[in-house]
Design an enzyme around this catalytic site. Structure first.
Site, short mmCIF file in Angstrom:
data_model
loop_
_atom_site.label_atom_id
_atom_site.label_comp_id
_atom_site.label_asym_id
_atom_site.label_seq_id
_atom_site.Cartn_x
_atom_site.Cartn_y
_atom_site.Cartn_z
N LYS A 1 0.82 -1.21 0.00
CA LYS A 1 0.00 0.00 0.00
C LYS A 1 0.85 1.25 0.00
O LYS A 1 0.57 2.22 -0.72
CB LYS A 1 -0.94 -0.02 1.22
CG LYS A 1 -1.94 1.13 1.27
CD LYS A 1 -3.18 0.73 2.04
CE LYS A 1 -2.92 0.63 3.52
NZ LYS A 1 -3.05 1.94 4.21
N SER A 2 1.92 1.27 0.80
CA SER A 2 2.77 2.46 0.88
C SER A 2 3.38 2.80 -0.48
O SER A 2 3.40 3.96 -0.90
CB SER A 2 3.89 2.24 1.91
OG SER A 2 3.37 2.11 3.20
N GLY B 1 -4.97 8.01 5.62
CA GLY B 1 -4.14 9.08 6.18
C GLY B 1 -2.93 9.35 5.32
O GLY B 1 -2.48 10.50 5.22
N ARG C 1 -8.81 12.27 12.32
CA ARG C 1 -7.40 11.96 12.62
C ARG C 1 -6.57 13.24 12.53
O ARG C 1 -6.89 14.15 11.78
CB ARG C 1 -6.88 10.89 11.65
CG ARG C 1 -7.54 9.54 11.87
CD ARG C 1 -7.04 8.50 10.89
NE ARG C 1 -5.62 8.24 11.06
CZ ARG C 1 -4.91 7.46 10.25
NH1 ARG C 1 -5.49 6.88 9.21
NH2 ARG C 1 -3.63 7.25 10.47
N SER D 1 7.80 9.62 11.58
CA SER D 1 6.65 9.38 10.72
C SER D 1 7.04 9.53 9.26
O SER D 1 7.47 10.61 8.84
CB SER D 1 5.52 10.36 11.06
OG SER D 1 4.53 10.36 10.05
N GLN E 1 4.98 9.61 6.88
CA GLN E 1 4.01 10.51 6.26
C GLN E 1 4.43 11.97 6.43
O GLN E 1 4.37 12.75 5.48
CB GLN E 1 2.63 10.27 6.86
CG GLN E 1 2.06 8.90 6.52
CD GLN E 1 0.74 8.63 7.23
OE1 GLN E 1 0.23 9.45 7.98
NE2 GLN E 1 0.18 7.46 6.99
N ASP F 1 1.79 -0.78 12.07
CA ASP F 1 0.65 -1.40 11.38
C ASP F 1 0.40 -2.83 11.83
O ASP F 1 -0.72 -3.33 11.75
CB ASP F 1 0.86 -1.37 9.86
CG ASP F 1 0.62 0.01 9.27
OD1 ASP F 1 -0.02 0.84 9.94
OD2 ASP F 1 1.08 0.26 8.14
N LYS G 1 -4.54 6.16 15.07
CA LYS G 1 -4.64 5.48 13.78
C LYS G 1 -6.11 5.44 13.34
O LYS G 1 -6.91 6.28 13.77
CB LYS G 1 -4.03 4.08 13.87
CG LYS G 1 -2.54 4.08 14.25
CD LYS G 1 -1.67 4.76 13.22
CE LYS G 1 -1.46 3.94 11.99
NZ LYS G 1 -0.54 4.58 11.00
N ARG H 1 -6.19 2.11 18.59
CA ARG H 1 -5.89 0.68 18.54
C ARG H 1 -5.49 0.11 19.89
O ARG H 1 -5.65 -1.09 20.13
CB ARG H 1 -4.79 0.42 17.50
CG ARG H 1 -5.32 0.56 16.07
CD ARG H 1 -4.26 0.34 15.02
NE ARG H 1 -4.85 0.43 13.68
CZ ARG H 1 -4.15 0.56 12.56
NH1 ARG H 1 -2.82 0.62 12.61
NH2 ARG H 1 -4.77 0.63 11.40
#
Length: 428
Positions: A21-22, A91, A119, A164, A166, A313, A340, A344
């Site tokens: 996915k990344s 996100g 978020r 991070s 992101q 994850d 997240k 979680r």
């Protein structure tokens, strides 16, 4: 969705784990920095990454798709769209697009589903605002929908307080539009897919030997177009590695898996717990790729406190492993789990208790007593795909009903199909 206890061992080879996915997100977004055709085989056809394709299409890109083969031709100039850019549940898409759009002339609105719109985005919007970006949204641009009015950006020297990928990637993308050379540093190494891909695309960027410090120059010309085969996602593969470990007399071989060092920490934790698990590198291109062989194993309790960004994850699935280990296990320094797709920490503890497991939460993690007698239960996913998939695997041992399993489609559209092919009985 109800999953019944699996009565038979599993012995199989899995080659159809969902694509990473990344890397899929980054392939799509980074294509906007190029000139000419960008091609990817094995692009992830999940809701999150399909939304990203739709976003770049609304920005002017031409997209051709045949099954999992995707071709992207970027526009000569990014368009100011006449619609909201819908990031769905992702996100990654939202945070990377904030960084990308902050320095582009135009007016853009980013939004998502009810989970994503709650978020935190200030970790991106705040440093960008400090260098001239105009970003508007609820709670001082912390919550989407976010409106971005592209501006000329000033050069920056930014030290991130959180590890991070992101945040890092958003700042890299903004640096390409800044008025001078920018630097970025982080306290510990986060996932480095952006650096690996941008290096292959000949981006004007230097990375320190330890990966913690970046120097990024403004773009003076388009980057090299991409032609890649995307490997399978180790975070998605992890559920079936766990299944092989917890099911008696079972073995699973996972093929074509991304083995980037920042993505296999959870597998190393399983090895430390006593799992019979081997990783073999078969290819080294812009990323390391290989296969993972896993067998039924007895696990021992463990304390996990380091490299948390590398297993964030997989933490929900690790909690399942903790519940089935001998002795007590705990995970700390993981406060990021609170923000997240769901909280979680709270959700895992709540649902494990429903399954008969002794568990308690901390501000930054949880403690789980292994070896408790499991009981069949109905759990809540809270719209979090990783919660749903983690308890689906536990359901192979004790039977479980999951109240919202549609969220699985955001990252792993064929998860249920693979689970069924292993012999699991599933009712909807």
């Amino acid at each position: 969705m109800k999953i019944y206890k699996l009565q038979t061992p599993v012995n199989t080879i899995l080659e159809n784990i969902a694509a990473d996915k990344s890397i899929s997100h980054r392939f799509a977004i980074f294509s906007l920095l190029t000139q000419g055709e960008n091609k990817a085989r094995n692009y992830l056809l999940a809701q999150d990454t399909l939304n990203t394709l739709e976003i770049i299409k609304n920005l002017g890109a031409k997209i051709e798709q045949k099954d999992s083969c995707v071709k992207i031709i970027p526009p000569k100039e990014i368009l100011s769209p006449n619609c909201i850019l819908d990031c769905g549940n992702s996100g990654t898409a939202m945070r990377l697009m904030i960084g990308f759009l902050a320095g582009i002339s135009g007016f853009f609105v980013l939004s998502g589903d009810k989970f994503l719109n709650n978020r935190p985005m200030r970790r991106i919007s705040k440093p960008l605002t400090q260098i001239g970006a105009r970003i508007y949204g609820r709670n001082e641009a912390n919550l989407a929908p976010l409106c971005i009015e592209g501006q000329n950006l000033k050069a920056f020297n930014y030290k991130s307080e959180i590890s991070s990928a992101q945040v890092k990637t958003a700042m890299i993308l903004s640096a390409f539009r800044a008025d001078n050379i920018c630097t970025f540093s982080e306290i510990s190494l986060s996932r480095n897919h952006s650096e690996n891909m941008l290096k292959a695309m000949k981006a004007p960027m230097r990375v320190s030997n330890d990966g913690l410090n970046l120097e990024i120059s403004p773009l003076k010309k388009p980057l090299k177009a991409q032609n890649i085969i995307i490997p399978n996602d180790p975070s998605s593969a992890f559920y079936f590695a766990l299944a092989a470990i917890i099911l008696p007399k079972s073995q699973i071989i996972l093929k074509n898996i991304l083995l980037n060092p920042t993505r296999i920490e959870a597998y190393k934790i399983l090895q430390k717990m006593g799992a019979k698990l081997e990783m073999t590198i078969t290819q080294n291109d812009f990323e390391t790729i290989g296969e993972i062989r896993v067998e039924s194993s007895k696990l021992n309790g463990i304390e996990v406190k380091d490299n948390i960004a590398w297993l964030i994850d997989e933490a929900p699935a690790l909690a399942i492993a903790f519940a089935l280990a001998k002795g007590k296990s705990n995970l700390v320094n993981a406060k990021e789990l609170r923000v997240k797709e769901s909280d979680r920490i709270a959700v895992m503890v709540e649902n494990l208790k429903l399954c008969g497991v002794e568990a308690k939460e901390f501000d930054d993690g949880f403690e789980i007593e292994g070896g408790c007698e499991l009981k069949s239960s109905k759990i809540k996913s809270y719209g979090d795909h990783r919660i749903a998939m983690s308890f689906a695997i536990l359901g192979l041992l004790c039977g479980i009903e999951i109240d919202d399993s549609d969220c699985i489609k955001t990252s792993f559209p064929n998860f249920i199909e693979i689970l069924s092919n292993l012999g699991a009985r599933i009712d909807y």
